[in-house]
Structures are given as structure tokens and as C-alpha cells.
Motif scaffolding. Structure first.
Motif, PDB file in Angstrom:
ATOM      1  N   THR A 133     -23.574 -43.779 -28.966  1.00  0.00           N
ATOM      2  CA  THR A 133     -23.283 -44.575 -30.159  1.00  0.00           C
ATOM      3  C   THR A 133     -24.395 -45.574 -30.434  1.00  0.00           C
ATOM      4  O   THR A 133     -24.861 -45.719 -31.573  1.00  0.00           O
ATOM      5  N   HIS A 139     -26.929 -45.510 -33.624  1.00  0.00           N
ATOM      6  CA  HIS A 139     -26.871 -46.685 -34.490  1.00  0.00           C
ATOM      7  C   HIS A 139     -28.258 -47.279 -34.708  1.00  0.00           C
ATOM      8  O   HIS A 139     -28.595 -47.723 -35.811  1.00  0.00           O
ATOM      9  N   PRO A 152     -23.156 -55.060 -36.124  1.00  0.00           N
ATOM     10  CA  PRO A 152     -22.265 -53.920 -36.397  1.00  0.00           C
ATOM     11  C   PRO A 152     -22.124 -52.980 -35.201  1.00  0.00           C
ATOM     12  O   PRO A 152     -21.033 -52.423 -34.975  1.00  0.00           O
ATOM     13  N   LEU A 153     -23.207 -52.810 -34.436  1.00  0.00           N
ATOM     14  CA  LEU A 153     -23.109 -51.979 -33.235  1.00  0.00           C
ATOM     15  C   LEU A 153     -22.154 -52.606 -32.228  1.00  0.00           C
ATOM     16  O   LEU A 153     -21.313 -51.907 -31.637  1.00  0.00           O
ATOM     17  N   ALA A 188     -19.660 -54.490 -32.817  1.00  0.00           N
ATOM     18  CA  ALA A 188     -18.296 -54.313 -33.317  1.00  0.00           C
ATOM     19  C   ALA A 188     -17.777 -52.909 -33.010  1.00  0.00           C
ATOM     20  O   ALA A 188     -16.618 -52.734 -32.588  1.00  0.00           O
ATOM     21  N   GLU A 189     -18.616 -51.900 -33.212  1.00  0.00           N
ATOM     22  CA  GLU A 189     -18.189 -50.525 -32.935  1.00  0.00           C
ATOM     23  C   GLU A 189     -17.945 -50.298 -31.447  1.00  0.00           C
ATOM     24  O   GLU A 189     -16.986 -49.623 -31.054  1.00  0.00           O
ATOM     25  N   ASP A 226     -14.617 -51.889 -30.590  1.00  0.00           N
ATOM     26  CA  ASP A 226     -13.470 -51.173 -31.144  1.00  0.00           C
ATOM     27  C   ASP A 226     -13.191 -49.845 -30.436  1.00  0.00           C
ATOM     28  O   ASP A 226     -12.031 -49.477 -30.234  1.00  0.00           O
ATOM     29  N   ALA A 227     -14.259 -49.136 -30.049  1.00  0.00           N
ATOM     30  CA  ALA A 227     -14.062 -47.751 -29.615  1.00  0.00           C
ATOM     31  C   ALA A 227     -14.503 -47.436 -28.197  1.00  0.00           C
ATOM     32  O   ALA A 227     -14.196 -46.346 -27.698  1.00  0.00           O
ATOM     33  N   HIS A 228     -15.209 -48.362 -27.517  1.00  0.00           N
ATOM     34  CA  HIS A 228     -15.809 -47.978 -26.236  1.00  0.00           C
ATOM     35  C   HIS A 228     -15.564 -48.972 -25.100  1.00  0.00           C
ATOM     36  O   HIS A 228     -16.191 -48.856 -24.052  1.00  0.00           O
TER      37      HIS A 228
END
Length: 474
Positions: free
Chosen positions: A280, A284, A368-369, A371-372, A375-377
Motif C-alpha cells: 500500500t 501510494h 493520506p497514506l 490514514a489508509e 484504517d486498513a492495516h
């Protein structure tokens, strides 16, 4: 000391072809093997090692020969076979013998030899052993071949333009750690290290020892003047004196390196796939996924989170170390370490990307990275830094500017333990950005744009503040 010669071949070096190549020294030489047959040693009749030949490695990843050997080399199209030989410099005939072994392989299988001038196919006459030469078989499980071995230190003397973390050096590092020894790699000043090898040599007891052209030795990472004392390389005085050659070669460049040091922690369920956070981040920041992974250099396998996960499961509960590489047009490399912890499966990643100028580093993409990843990792922490250093991601033995922090991210689990109110009020003129959900928030702290060295004191103040937090103060 050894001299490396490498054959890059289009076809597999099978047993018949290897035998023809090993006859480069004539029928009188003998063969021995170590590492369960993974390394063949071509020896004099009395057993004196002349050339070591490692097991051929199938390289699927484009750009590895150019990265590690020379940008001017033209290897076969991937996948191709990488066969590494090491010639003893103690015997003059050993280097041409290694060149003839590799030259025969490339002649029979197609491909190229590095360095190109080493390639030959003629039989190499080797000197006869004297009466005083005796052979001693290397015992099973012994330390891999090194140039000097003392009770405290294993010394490897190397001379190639770029020195990577090869399988051979990885084996030596594991063996020295198991026997309580240090590894000291001695090189001339023109040698550069890859980032994976540099990271393994950070901190005691291992060292990069550089031969000073003005006499003596110095530490390639710190510049400390060194001398051989009591079976090891150590600083000549305390506090250590810095060699003039180290500071005089200080780098001045417009190039930059963006580095992300992140940790994720997730539950160890059967559906867990490792490497997804790293992929990810890679996508990104570069717009594409990694291209390859492996456990040493050259990095040889196509990128596969599934295979990385299978390797980690097969080695569990021991940690798993891996290297990851990107496409040749965007210098990027990462180390990946998987461990089992009481909180779950932890992945520690250090991803470094090179840029021709500071303006090309995508600093706006970091929040933004983060945040991702939250949220997901299962992001636990992430520190990003910017360094004035060559974009090719190699390291010369000269003074380099320290990295400067850009951001720090604290995951939801630790924010909850510290307390949201305390965590979002550090004694600094910065305002953290809340990430994640309202009920399970993480915090992202901006520290600067990579140009202000005061970001280090700010980071120290921030971490001290977070450590002082009282659990459940929200």
C-alpha cells in the motif's frame, strides 16, 4: 581477500555444464562442498581453496544486475541465472580460474560475465602445492569462509564497486551472531554499500572498516579512526577521532531520500496476508507495486505477499527477514521483518525511495497514506524522514547529512492506552491530525518539511510527552 566474478546466463547451469566449467583448472584440482552442497570449492590437489562457486540463483526481477554490478552491463532478459564465484587473492592463478569458470558457463549457456574483462575459457594452470601445504576439511556447521577469524571478530575483505547483502554475507552474519562474534567488513574507499547491508552493520559489534588512502583505517559509517587491536578493529582513542578522509568527502547534492519506518500489528488469523501495508505504501508513493522480494541480494523473486506469508509461517515462531525492491526507473528498496508478539503479528518495514530533487519527494501524500494504513492495516507507528543523499540508495564511506523528521503517526491502540486528550496536546506548536474513527482514533503529527534540523528536538519532546501519558485519561 576474495575477488568476485559472476556469470549471468540465459539457461540453467545444470550438473553437466557446471562440471565442464569446473574443469577450467584441469583434472588435477579437487572439489569440496559446504552449506549442504550449496557452495562448491575448487581446490588445489592438497585442498587449498582456490575458487568458491555458489548455487545458481534464478533472478526474475529486472534491473538487479544493473543495480548491483554496473549500469552498463547487459544481462539476459529475466528470468536469468546468477552464478557467483569468489577467487582467493592469496593465489595469483585463482582470479583467472574464476574468470574461466564463469566464461565457460556463459559460452555454453549464453549470457555475460561480470566484470567483462574477467571472462575467458582457456584452462588455467595453477601452481603445485608445496610439501608444507596440508588440507583441513571444514567441519559441518562451521563459520562460512572469512579472511580472518579471532575469538571476537570475523573479518571479510571485499573489493567490488557496490557491495550488497549477499547470501554469503547473510550466512556469515547469522554465524557470527550465533557464536558471539562481530563481523567487520574491510573495503577500499571506493566501495559503496547497498542499504540492506548498511542496515545490518549499524551499531556494535559489527563494523564497516575502510582502508584510509592516507594510512590506517576508519569506520565507514561514523568516520572514527580505527586500528587492529587485540583481534578486532577498535577506535584508537576515546572519544573517537574522526578521519579527515571521512569529512573531506562529505556529500553535497540536490538528491533526496524519503524513508518510512512503520510498524503494523494484526491478529494472527488464518486469512492474514503479510506485506499488504508495504505494498500500500509503495503504490501510494510511487504509483506502482514492488517488483521483487527475497532474503538476500540480488533480490530474485517476483513480488508476492502470499509467498512472503508462507515463508513467515514456515519459520514461525522465529522472525522472518525479507528485502523488497521496486522497478529500475524509481529507486526504492525496503526491509521487512515479521515477528510474533503478545499483541499479534508485527511487521516492521523500512521503505526508502530516492528522488533527484527535494521537490519531487511527495510529502503531501504522507498524511493520506497514514490514514489508509490506520484504517486498513493496523498501523501502530510510522516515522517519515527526508535525507540529503544520493538517489541511487547506495552509501559511500563519507560524512552524510542526518535524516530530518517530517511526520510521526501513532496508531489507535497506543492512543487509547495513552489517552486521547494527553496524546493530542504535546507541548509543541503543532496540531495533530485525528485519523481513524471517532471511537478508535489515531493521531498524525506534522513535524516539518525535511529542511529544519529542529524537527529532531521536536520529535524527542513529542515522544517524551507520549511516554509520560497516563492510560485511560480520556
Amino acid at each position: 581477500m576474495t575477488k568476485d566474478v559472476i556469470a549471468l546466463t540465459e539457461k540453467t547451469p545444470d550438473a553437466r555444464t557446471l562440471l565442464a566449467a569446473l574443469y577450467a583448472g584441469g583434472p588435477d584440482l579437487s572439489l569440496t562442498t559446504t552449506d549442504d552442497g550449496a557452495v562448491i570449492h575448487l581446490c588445489s590437489p592438497a585442498g587449498r581453496p582456490l575458487v568458491s562457486v555458489e548455487s545458481p540463483l534464478l533472478v526474475h526481477v529486472p534491473g538487479e544486475a544493473e543495480r548491483l554490478l554496473s549500469p552498463h552491463i547487459t544481462p539476459p532478459q529475466p528470468p536469468y541465472w546468477w552464478t557467483e564465484t569468489r577467487a582467493s587473492t592469496a593465489i595469483p592463478a585463482a582470479e583467472p580460474l574464476a574468470g574461466s569458470v564463469c566464461g565457460r558457463l556463459t559460452m555454453l549457456l549464453g549470457g555475460t560475465t561480470w566484470p567483462p574483462e574477467a571472462a575467458r575459457t582457456a584452462v588455467v594452470e595453477t601452481p603445485q602445492d608445496g610439501d608444507d601445504v596440508t588440507a583441513t576439511r571444514l567441519p559441518d556447521g562451521a563459520l562460512p569462509a572469512v579472511d580472518v577469524l579471532t575469538e571476537s571478530t570475523a573479518v571479510v575483505i571485499a573489493d567490488r564497486s557496490i557491495l550488497p547483502l549477499t547470501t554469503w554475507l547473510s550466512d556469515i552474519l547469522r554465524s557470527t551472531a550465533a557464536t558471539g562474534r562481530a563481523l567487520h567488513i574491510v573495503t577500499p574507499p571506493h566501495v559503496r554499500l547497498t542499504l540492506p547491508l548498511r542496515m545490518t552493520l549499524v551499531g556494535a559489534p559489527n563494523r564497516w572498516v575502510v582502508k584510509n588512502p592516507e594510512g590506517g583505517y576508519y569506520d565507514g559509517l561514523s568516520g572514527a579512526v580505527l586500528a587492529w587491536q587485540n583481534g578486532t578493529f577498535a577506535p584508537t582513542v576515546t572519544p573517537a577521532k574522526v578521519a579527515d578522509a571521512f569529512t573531506r568527502g562529505a556529500q553535497h547534492t540536490e538528491e533526496r531520500r524519503l524513508t518510512l519506518a512503520l510498524r503494523t500489528v494484526r491478529s494472527p488469523n488464518t486469512d492474514l496476508v503479510l506485506g499488504t501495508a508495504l505494498e500500500t505504501a509503495w503504490r501510494h508513493l510511487t504509483g506502482a507495486p514492488p517488483t521483487g522480494w527475497g532474503t538476500a541480494e540480488p533480490i530474485n523473486l517476483p513480488w508476492s505477499p502470499r509467498q512472503l506469508t508462507e515463508l513467515a509461517r514456515s519459520r514461525s515462531p522465529q522472525p522472518t527477514h525479507a528485502l523488497v525492491i521496486g522497478p529500475p526507473d524509481q529507486p526504492a528498496i525496503a526491509t521487512h521483518r515479521t515477528t510474533r508478539t503478545t499483541a499479534g503479528i508485527a511487521e516492521d518495514v523500512t521503505l526508502t525511495i530516492g528522488y533527484p530533487t527535494a521537490e519531487q519527494a511527495p510529502l503531501d501524500a504522507i498524511e493520506p497514506l497514514a490514514a489508509e494504513l490506520v484504517d486498513a492495516h493496523g498501523l501502530a507507528t510510522m516515522l517519515t524522514t527526508l535525507t540529503v543523499a544520493s538517489a541511487d540508495l547506495t552509501l559511500a564511506p563519507v560524512l552524510t547529512a542526518p535524516p530530518i523528521p517530517i511526520t510521526f503517526t501513532l496508531g489507535a491502540r497506543d492512543v487509547g492506552a495513552i489517552g486521547l486528550t494527553h496524546a493530542r496536546r504535546p507541548p509543541l506548536p503543532i496540531k495533530p491530525v485525528q485519523l481513524g474513527t471517532t471511537t478508535n482514533p489515531a493521531l498524525h503529527y506534522p513535524l516539518g518539511n525535511g529542511t529544519d534540523a529542529d524537527a529532531w528536538p521536536a520529535l524527542q519532546t513529542l515522544t517524551a510527552h507520549l511516554k509520560s501519558g497516563t492510560p485511560n485519561t480520556v
